[in-house]
Motif scaffolding. Structure first.
Motif, mmCIF file in Angstrom:
data_model
loop_
_atom_site.group_PDB
_atom_site.id
_atom_site.type_symbol
_atom_site.label_atom_id
_atom_site.label_comp_id
_atom_site.label_asym_id
_atom_site.label_seq_id
_atom_site.Cartn_x
_atom_site.Cartn_y
_atom_site.Cartn_z
ATOM 1 N N PHE A 130 0.700 -1.357 0.020
ATOM 2 C CA PHE A 130 -0.090 -0.149 -0.127
ATOM 3 C C PHE A 130 0.745 1.205 0.071
ATOM 4 O O PHE A 130 1.817 1.613 0.721
ATOM 5 N N VAL A 131 0.597 2.130 -0.943
ATOM 6 C CA VAL A 131 1.222 3.313 -1.073
ATOM 7 C C VAL A 131 0.184 4.375 -0.307
ATOM 8 O O VAL A 131 -1.065 4.625 -1.097
ATOM 9 N N ASN A 132 0.468 4.898 0.763
ATOM 10 C CA ASN A 132 -0.412 5.855 1.345
ATOM 11 C C ASN A 132 -0.225 7.216 1.065
ATOM 12 O O ASN A 132 0.754 7.944 0.944
ATOM 13 N N LEU A 133 -1.384 7.897 0.453
ATOM 14 C CA LEU A 133 -1.332 9.231 -0.338
ATOM 15 C C LEU A 133 -1.956 10.183 0.941
ATOM 16 O O LEU A 133 -2.234 11.262 0.151
ATOM 17 N N GLY A 134 -2.290 9.937 1.930
ATOM 18 C CA GLY A 134 -2.918 10.698 2.761
ATOM 19 C C GLY A 134 -4.460 10.769 2.702
ATOM 20 O O GLY A 134 -5.191 10.336 3.516
ATOM 21 N N ASN A 135 -4.969 11.089 1.614
ATOM 22 C CA ASN A 135 -6.492 11.166 1.468
ATOM 23 C C ASN A 135 -7.082 9.726 0.719
ATOM 24 O O ASN A 135 -8.122 9.528 0.409
ATOM 25 N N SER A 136 -6.063 8.982 0.330
ATOM 26 C CA SER A 136 -6.378 7.772 -0.419
ATOM 27 C C SER A 136 -4.975 6.906 -0.625
ATOM 28 O O SER A 136 -4.182 7.295 -0.117
#
Length: 156
Positions: free
Chosen positions: A68-74
Motif C-alpha cells: 500500500f502506498v499511502n497518499l493521505g487522502n487515499s
C-alpha cells in the motif's frame, strides 16, 4: 446540442450506478489497485517520489501480494501474483507491463451494499463478502455491470 458531454451523460444515466438507489451508499475512494509484474520496482518508484510505502504482504486467500502506498487522502494498492491460481497472474498475462486492476470504494454497511447492488441487477463476484487486505469485509462487482471497471466495495 449534440456533443460528447451530453452523449456521455445520457449513456451514464442508463447505467445502474447512476441510480438514486446507490445515493448515500457509496463513500470515499479507498484505493486504486495496480497490477505489477515487478513489485520491488513499483514500490521503489513510489518510495523515490517520497510516498509512505508498506512492506509486501501475502494475501493467500486472494492469491496476491499487496503493497500500500499511502497518499493521505487515499491509497494505491500494488498487486503482484501469489501462487499459480492468482487472478493477478491472469491479468498480467494479458497486460505484460501491468496496469490498473480495480478501484475500491468504501461503504458504510457491506451487507446493505451487497443487497442493494444485487437488487439493481449488478452482479457480484461471489455471493458474500470476504475479508480483504485491510482486514475488513469486501466484495467485488462485475466489471461488465460497472462501466467496464472491476469495482471493490469495502466496509468503512
Amino acid at each position: 446540442m449534440f456533443n460528447a458531454f451530453s452523449i456521455g451523460r445520457s449513456a451514464l444515466a442508463s447505467r445502474a450506478f447512476s441510480t438514486s438507489a446507490l445515493s448515500g451508499l457509496l463513500g470515499k475512494l479507498n484505493h486504486v489497485a495496480i497490477a505489477c509484474p515487478d513489485l520491488e520496482k513499483a514500490s521503489a518508484f513510489y518510495k523515490n517520489l517520497g510516498a509512505n510505502v508498506s512492506e509486501a504482504m501475502p494475501q493467500k486467500e486472494h492469491g496476491v501480494y499487496t503493497v500500500f502506498v499511502n497518499l493521505g487522502n487515499s491509497k494505491i494498492e500494488l498487486l503482484h501474483p501469489l501462487g499459480e491460481k492468482s487472478p493477478i497472474a491472469a491479468f498480467l498475462e494479458k497486460n505484460k507491463a501491468g496496469g490498473i486492476h480495480h478501484v475500491c470504494i468504501e461503504v458504510g454497511d457491506i451487507n446493505k451494499a451487497i443487497k442493494t447492488v444485487k437488487s439493481l441487477g449488478i452482479r457480484t463476484i461471489g455471493d458474500e463478502a470476504k475479508i480483504g487486505a485491510h482486514g475488513k469485509p469486501v466484495i467485488f462487482l462485475h466489471p461488465k455491470d460497472c462501466l467496464g471497471v472491476l469495482t471493490e466495495l469495502e466496509q468503512a
